[in-house]
Every structure is written in structure tokens, then in C-alpha cells.
Design a protein around this motif. Structure first.
Motif, PDB file in Angstrom:
ATOM      1  N   LEU A 181      -2.654 -64.846  35.294  1.00  0.00           N
ATOM      2  CA  LEU A 181      -2.078 -64.175  34.118  1.00  0.00           C
ATOM      3  C   LEU A 181      -3.047 -63.152  33.524  1.00  0.00           C
ATOM      4  O   LEU A 181      -2.634 -62.146  32.955  1.00  0.00           O
ATOM      5  CB  LEU A 181      -1.711 -65.213  33.035  1.00  0.00           C
ATOM      6  N   PHE A 182      -4.357 -63.418  33.665  1.00  0.00           N
ATOM      7  CA  PHE A 182      -5.353 -62.485  33.138  1.00  0.00           C
ATOM      8  C   PHE A 182      -5.269 -61.113  33.811  1.00  0.00           C
ATOM      9  O   PHE A 182      -5.681 -60.121  33.233  1.00  0.00           O
ATOM     10  CB  PHE A 182      -6.767 -63.023  33.373  1.00  0.00           C
ATOM     11  N   PHE A 183      -4.787 -61.086  35.030  1.00  0.00           N
ATOM     12  CA  PHE A 183      -4.919 -59.881  35.843  1.00  0.00           C
ATOM     13  C   PHE A 183      -3.602 -59.132  36.050  1.00  0.00           C
ATOM     14  O   PHE A 183      -3.541 -58.176  36.808  1.00  0.00           O
ATOM     15  CB  PHE A 183      -5.533 -60.248  37.208  1.00  0.00           C
ATOM     16  N   LEU A 184      -2.549 -59.583  35.355  1.00  0.00           N
ATOM     17  CA  LEU A 184      -1.239 -58.956  35.551  1.00  0.00           C
ATOM     18  C   LEU A 184      -1.186 -57.560  34.940  1.00  0.00           C
ATOM     19  O   LEU A 184      -0.474 -56.692  35.415  1.00  0.00           O
ATOM     20  CB  LEU A 184      -0.132 -59.839  34.957  1.00  0.00           C
ATOM     21  N   ASP A 185      -1.960 -57.348  33.870  1.00  0.00           N
ATOM     22  CA  ASP A 185      -1.907 -56.053  33.182  1.00  0.00           C
ATOM     23  C   ASP A 185      -3.317 -55.497  33.018  1.00  0.00           C
ATOM     24  O   ASP A 185      -3.821 -55.361  31.920  1.00  0.00           O
ATOM     25  CB  ASP A 185      -1.220 -56.213  31.814  1.00  0.00           C
ATOM     26  N   MET A 186      -3.959 -55.184  34.140  1.00  0.00           N
ATOM     27  CA  MET A 186      -5.337 -54.724  34.065  1.00  0.00           C
ATOM     28  C   MET A 186      -5.443 -53.237  33.740  1.00  0.00           C
ATOM     29  O   MET A 186      -6.527 -52.691  33.659  1.00  0.00           O
ATOM     30  CB  MET A 186      -6.082 -55.054  35.358  1.00  0.00           C
ATOM     31  N   HIS A 187      -4.290 -52.571  33.554  1.00  0.00           N
ATOM     32  CA  HIS A 187      -4.341 -51.169  33.124  1.00  0.00           C
ATOM     33  C   HIS A 187      -4.647 -51.102  31.632  1.00  0.00           C
ATOM     34  O   HIS A 187      -5.100 -50.083  31.132  1.00  0.00           O
ATOM     35  CB  HIS A 187      -3.012 -50.460  33.425  1.00  0.00           C
ATOM     36  N   SER A 188      -4.379 -52.193  30.918  1.00  0.00           N
ATOM     37  CA  SER A 188      -4.638 -52.226  29.483  1.00  0.00           C
ATOM     38  C   SER A 188      -6.133 -52.394  29.226  1.00  0.00           C
ATOM     39  O   SER A 188      -6.791 -53.270  29.790  1.00  0.00           O
ATOM     40  CB  SER A 188      -3.859 -53.392  28.868  1.00  0.00           C
ATOM     41  N   GLU A 189      -6.681 -51.527  28.346  1.00  0.00           N
ATOM     42  CA  GLU A 189      -8.113 -51.589  28.031  1.00  0.00           C
ATOM     43  C   GLU A 189      -8.478 -52.932  27.402  1.00  0.00           C
ATOM     44  O   GLU A 189      -9.521 -53.504  27.676  1.00  0.00           O
ATOM     45  CB  GLU A 189      -8.479 -50.442  27.082  1.00  0.00           C
ATOM     46  N   LYS A 190      -7.578 -53.437  26.586  1.00  0.00           N
ATOM     47  CA  LYS A 190      -7.814 -54.725  25.919  1.00  0.00           C
ATOM     48  C   LYS A 190      -7.942 -55.845  26.954  1.00  0.00           C
ATOM     49  O   LYS A 190      -8.834 -56.686  26.882  1.00  0.00           O
ATOM     50  CB  LYS A 190      -6.667 -55.013  24.953  1.00  0.00           C
ATOM     51  N   ALA A 191      -7.042 -55.835  27.937  1.00  0.00           N
ATOM     52  CA  ALA A 191      -7.076 -56.859  28.991  1.00  0.00           C
ATOM     53  C   ALA A 191      -8.394 -56.785  29.760  1.00  0.00           C
ATOM     54  O   ALA A 191      -9.026 -57.806  30.046  1.00  0.00           O
ATOM     55  CB  ALA A 191      -5.898 -56.677  29.939  1.00  0.00           C
ATOM     56  N   ARG A 192      -8.825 -55.570  30.065  1.00  0.00           N
ATOM     57  CA  ARG A 192     -10.068 -55.392  30.806  1.00  0.00           C
ATOM     58  C   ARG A 192     -11.266 -55.868  29.988  1.00  0.00           C
ATOM     59  O   ARG A 192     -12.204 -56.477  30.520  1.00  0.00           O
ATOM     60  CB  ARG A 192     -10.231 -53.926  31.211  1.00  0.00           C
TER      61      ARG A 192
END
Length: 255
Positions: A181-192
Motif C-alpha cells: 500500500l505504501f508504494f501504490l502512489d509513489m508519484h505523490s511527494e508526500k508518499a515519497r
């Protein structure tokens, strides 16, 4: 399905598959997870999602875990006889085991029987084990006992629940498996930023990191940048039969 269990255990219809944990820096497998597959002669392949929850409920999962552990030890003993370089293999441990005091002695006895070094064996514990307040002391004591016997342990599915950071403070785990789940939206700066902070925190705690469910080369590149130790996912390999894994990933010892 339930009625087929005993015969399948005796006849070894349960097969161990291995999925490599690959270093994003070297591209080499630095570990593997053992996963169970059920190949029944009449029923065909029975999906893990059809039998694992059932065996969790009726307690048969403990015997299946021991079976998988024994198969892994036999495999590693074979690799050692062949002069291969061993890599650590992790096996899943159900929360049901923690109801039996001293359950680790059986695992230790199997490792001794096959003369496998316990430091090459890791127990994967799902996050839900740590969230059962009635079992907290039992789990802490069990982790200490694992270490005393030479085993390591990892916290699996990290981030799938809500108390994850507290678990790192309370429990002395050796590795952290970050949920897909951590890596589903790695385009988001917050997620990174969250991923980078977790990698940094793990390093400070001297805990290894494994990113699960990775499928894209871009994810690999970012995880390399933030010093993730290992990646487990389709981007490198799907779970495969033990002989295929051996052929591809288990190297001979250089003399």
C-alpha cells in the motif's frame, strides 16, 4: 478442503515456492520468502486464499507452518551439501503458535536435525500478531527466545494497520516488510517523503527494510535512492518452485 488436509500433508501435496528478496543496488537475491502452494492430484491447484484463512480458524495452520519450515530446512541442507552459498529464507508464522508456550523448541529441533544454521532462518510475523493486547508479553518473550535460539524475525505487512510506529518501539524485530500500500502512489511527494522517513528510521533502529509488492522499475529506482535494503515483487520475480529458484538464484561458493 478441510477433509483433504491430512492426506495432503502426508503425501506432500503442499509445495514450497520461493520469492526472492533482491538488493536494488546489486540486483542479487539476498533473501527469499517461503510460500506454500497446494497442488492436489484431483482438485488441482487450491488457492491460498481458500485454505489459509480456514486453517487459521481451525488451528491446522500451525502444522502447515511446521511442514513448510521442515521443507525449507531440508532444502537448505541440500544446498549446503551441494556447496552452494546459502541465503536467508523466511517462513510465515501464524499468530496461533503463540497460544502454545515453548512452541519455538520444535522449530529449533528441526533446524538442528537438518544442521541448518538458525541465523539463516527468519520468522515473518504479521502486524496483527502485535496488535493483540492480550498477547503482547507472550510475543515479546517469544521474540527474545527466537533471538536466543539464533533465529531472526521480521514484521510483515507493516503499514497495513494503524499502530505501526508504536510496534517498532515495543518489539525488537530485525526486519521491516513495508506493505505494498505504501508504494501504490509513489508519484505523490508526500508518499515519497513518508517512505524516505521510514527508511531513515529503520536505519537508526538497525532494522533491515524490505519493500513488498513492487512491480515498476521507477519504484525500484526510488527505493534504491532512499537505501531500501531489499525488494520483493513481480518487478524481479514471481514466487517460483524451489528447483527453479535454486537454478536461478542459489550460487556456488567461490573458491
Amino acid at each position: 478442503i478441510n477433509e483433504l488436509f491430512e492426506e495432503s500433508l502426508r503425501s506432500r501435496h503442499f509445495r514450497v515456492y520461493l520469492q526472492p528478496k533482491v538488493s536494488p543496488r546489486t540486483g542479487e537475491a539476498e533473501g527469499a520468502e517461503a510460500l506454500v502452494r497446494w497442488q492436489h492430484p484431483e482438485r488441482g491447484v487450491i488457492c491460498p486464499s481458500d485454505f489459509i484463512p480456514l486453517f487459521e480458524r481451525n488451528g491446522k495452520i500451525c502444522r502447515l507452518d511446521v511442514y513448510v519450515f521442515r521443507e525449507v530446512c531440508a532444502l537448505m541442507a541440500k544446498w549446503e551439501r551441494m556447496g552452494k552459498r546459502l541465503i536467508p529464507v523466511s517462513v510465515n508464522l501464524s499468530r496461533q503458535h503463540f497460544r502454545e508456550p515453548g512452541f519455538l523448541e520444535e522449530f529449533s529441533g528441526i533446524a538442528k536435525q537438518y544442521r541448518v544454521r538458525t541465523e539463516m532462518l527468519e520468522f515473518e510475523l504479521t502486524e496483527s500478531i502485535f496488535l493483540d493486547e492480550e498477547q503482547i508479553d507472550v510475543v515479546k518473550d517469544s521474540i527474545h527466545r527466537m533471538h536466543a535460539l539464533g533465529f531472526t524475525c521480521s514484521l510483515d505487512d507493516f503499514g497495513s494497520g494503524f499502530s505501526s510506529l508504536g510496534l517498532l518501539k515495543e518489539f525488537d524485530v530485525d526486519a521491516l516488510k513495508l506493505d505494498r500500500l505504501f508504494f501504490l502512489d509513489m508519484h505523490s511527494e508526500k508518499a515519497r517523503d513518508v517512505i524516505a522517513c521510514l527508511m531513515e528510521l529503520a536505519k537508526k533502529l538497525n532494522v533491515k527494510t524490505v519493500a513488498e509488492g513492487i512491480e515498476e522499475p521507477e519504484q525500484v529506482e526510488y527505493l534504491r535512492q532512499v537505501n531500501c535494503d531489499m525488494i520483493q515483487g513481480y518487478v524481479y520475480a514471481r514466487p517460483m518452485p524451489a528447483d527453479a529458484f535454486e537454478e536461478k538464484y542459489v550460487r556456488g561458493i567461490m573458491v
